[in-house]
Design a protein around this motif. Structure first.
Motif, PDB file in Angstrom:
ATOM      1  N   VAL A 288       0.837  -1.213   0.000  1.00 60.40           N
ATOM      2  CA  VAL A 288       0.000   0.000   0.000  1.00 60.40           C
ATOM      3  C   VAL A 288       0.868   1.258   0.000  1.00 60.40           C
ATOM      4  O   VAL A 288       0.506   2.273  -0.607  1.00 60.40           O
ATOM      5  CB  VAL A 288      -1.007   0.004   1.166  1.00 60.40           C
ATOM      6  N   ARG A 289       2.023   1.203   0.632  1.00 58.30           N
ATOM      7  CA  ARG A 289       2.923   2.357   0.570  1.00 58.30           C
ATOM      8  C   ARG A 289       3.398   2.601  -0.860  1.00 58.30           C
ATOM      9  O   ARG A 289       3.571   3.741  -1.284  1.00 58.30           O
ATOM     10  CB  ARG A 289       4.122   2.146   1.499  1.00 58.30           C
ATOM     11  N   ALA A 290       3.589   1.513  -1.601  1.00 57.30           N
ATOM     12  CA  ALA A 290       3.989   1.647  -3.010  1.00 57.30           C
ATOM     13  C   ALA A 290       2.913   2.330  -3.839  1.00 57.30           C
ATOM     14  O   ALA A 290       3.211   2.865  -4.919  1.00 57.30           O
ATOM     15  CB  ALA A 290       4.318   0.274  -3.587  1.00 57.30           C
ATOM     16  N   LEU A 291       1.685   2.339  -3.339  1.00 56.51           N
ATOM     17  CA  LEU A 291       0.592   3.037  -4.021  1.00 56.51           C
ATOM     18  C   LEU A 291       0.523   4.512  -3.653  1.00 56.51           C
ATOM     19  O   LEU A 291      -0.350   5.237  -4.132  1.00 56.51           O
ATOM     20  CB  LEU A 291      -0.739   2.348  -3.685  1.00 56.51           C
ATOM     21  N   GLY A 292       1.436   4.948  -2.776  1.00 56.75           N
ATOM     22  CA  GLY A 292       1.551   6.370  -2.481  1.00 56.75           C
ATOM     23  C   GLY A 292       0.826   6.852  -1.246  1.00 56.75           C
ATOM     24  O   GLY A 292       0.712   8.069  -1.030  1.00 56.75           O
ATOM     25  N   VAL A 293       0.356   5.922  -0.407  1.00 53.15           N
ATOM     26  CA  VAL A 293      -0.333   6.342   0.814  1.00 53.15           C
ATOM     27  C   VAL A 293       0.553   6.087   2.023  1.00 53.15           C
ATOM     28  O   VAL A 293       1.528   5.343   1.965  1.00 53.15           O
ATOM     29  CB  VAL A 293      -1.684   5.610   0.986  1.00 53.15           C
ATOM     30  N   GLU A 294       0.197   6.720   3.124  1.00 53.61           N
ATOM     31  CA  GLU A 294       0.865   6.449   4.394  1.00 53.61           C
ATOM     32  C   GLU A 294       0.257   5.202   5.013  1.00 53.61           C
ATOM     33  O   GLU A 294      -0.939   4.922   4.839  1.00 53.61           O
ATOM     34  CB  GLU A 294       0.702   7.631   5.344  1.00 53.61           C
ATOM     35  N   ALA A 295       1.067   4.453   5.746  1.00 54.70           N
ATOM     36  CA  ALA A 295       0.559   3.241   6.391  1.00 54.70           C
ATOM     37  C   ALA A 295       1.480   2.849   7.533  1.00 54.70           C
ATOM     38  O   ALA A 295       2.690   3.086   7.483  1.00 54.70           O
ATOM     39  CB  ALA A 295       0.460   2.100   5.388  1.00 54.70           C
ATOM     40  N   TYR A 296       0.890   2.274   8.549  1.00 47.15           N
ATOM     41  CA  TYR A 296       1.677   1.613   9.592  1.00 47.15           C
ATOM     42  C   TYR A 296       0.860   0.462  10.167  1.00 47.15           C
ATOM     43  O   TYR A 296      -0.355   0.372   9.943  1.00 47.15           O
ATOM     44  CB  TYR A 296       2.126   2.581  10.688  1.00 47.15           C
ATOM     45  N   SER A 297       1.538  -0.421  10.866  1.00 54.01           N
ATOM     46  CA  SER A 297       0.903  -1.635  11.372  1.00 54.01           C
ATOM     47  C   SER A 297       0.775  -1.600  12.884  1.00 54.01           C
ATOM     48  O   SER A 297       1.587  -0.982  13.591  1.00 54.01           O
ATOM     49  CB  SER A 297       1.700  -2.872  10.956  1.00 54.01           C
ATOM     50  N   VAL A 298      -0.248  -2.271  13.366  1.00 50.34           N
ATOM     51  CA  VAL A 298      -0.458  -2.476  14.794  1.00 50.34           C
ATOM     52  C   VAL A 298      -0.779  -3.952  15.001  1.00 50.34           C
ATOM     53  O   VAL A 298      -1.270  -4.623  14.091  1.00 50.34           O
ATOM     54  CB  VAL A 298      -1.601  -1.598  15.347  1.00 50.34           C
TER      55      VAL A 298
END
Length: 252
Positions: free
Chosen positions: A52-62
């Motif tokens: 999803v980061r490769a799609l240009g959005v911010e992301a993090y995991s929990v």
């Protein structure tokens, strides 16, 4: 009626590492939505986080074991400590413990674990974020339910989903006049780890229907949005169809 704009907003997806949750996360990222990706282990969401980061959005995991409600509370505390404004919640994660042919002897533990994972954790998540959504003037909560019925062999799973349905529709009656919309969705019986290899539906058929509740934009809560009813549609077509569907909250 136009669809809600999710670009730049934040969505929490539980059970994001595989199956339906994985597809929800990918689709929402394609619409420009930032993501908080939940699984039982941070290792499990590494792949989807990279994608999803490769799609240009911010992301993090929990990470949290949803059967452990202390871990659920700690996960929510960690999200709030980061200051992330959670705009959209997909309560997707669920467990179907066992198929009990001797259903009169279903262990009590089946019910206890099913309700903690499939119902109570979802309520905890929604209750934490909905008041802040109301304050900010936007929010969407999509609770993933199940159409299983007349199968006492799966009574613990089915009962936990029935509780989720009831709670969702009761709460829907109190969200009128806000731009916070709570909906139910059912992916149908899909070939996932939960659904098994004999299920009739490819999990890709849940798109866009499984996500349409994030895009409805008429202030109406309490809809049941069966994902298979939208298979093959564009997002715009799916939203237009959803807007024609009457919500069915339990009104006072």
């Amino acid at each position: 009626m136009s669809q809600a704009e999710v670009r730049g907003k934040w969505a929490l997806v539980t059970g994001a590492s595989r199956g339906i949750g994985y597809r929800i996360a990918k689709f929402m990222a394609q619409q420009g939505c930032n993501l908080i990706l939940h699984s039982r282990s941070l290792e499990h969401t590494r792949k989807i986080e990279e994608e999803v980061r490769a799609l240009g959005v911010e992301a993090y995991s929990v990470a949290a074991e949803l059967a452990n409600l202390d871990e659920v509370a700690a996960m929510l505390d960690a999200i709030e400590a980061k200051g992330t404004p959670v705009d959209i919640v997909f309560n997707n994660a669920a467990v179907q413990i066992a198929y009990r042919k001797d259903y009169y002897n279903t262990p009590v533990e089946d019910f206890e674990v099913s309700f903690r994972i499939n119902f109570i954790s979802a309520v905890m998540i929604a209750n934490r974020f909905i008041p802040k959504m109301i304050e900010r003037g936007f929010g969407r909560v999509i609770n993933v339910t199940s159409g299983i019925r007349n199968e006492p062999e799966q009574s613990a799973y089915a009962a936990s989903k029935a509780a989720l349905d009831k709670w969702t529709k009761d709460l829907a009656s109190r969200l009128d006049g806000t731009d916070v919309i709570i909906s139910l969705t059912d992916p149908g019986w899909c070939r996932t780890d939960l659904g098994g290899p004999n299920a009739p539906n490819d999990p890709d058929t849940v798109i866009p229907g499984i996500c349409v509740g994030a895009f409805v934009n008429d202030g109406k809560s309490g809809r049941f949005l069966h994902a298979q009813s939208f298979t093959g549609m564009t997002l715009e077509e799916a939203v237009a169809k959803a807007h024609t569907m009457e919500p069915t909250p339990y009104v006072i």
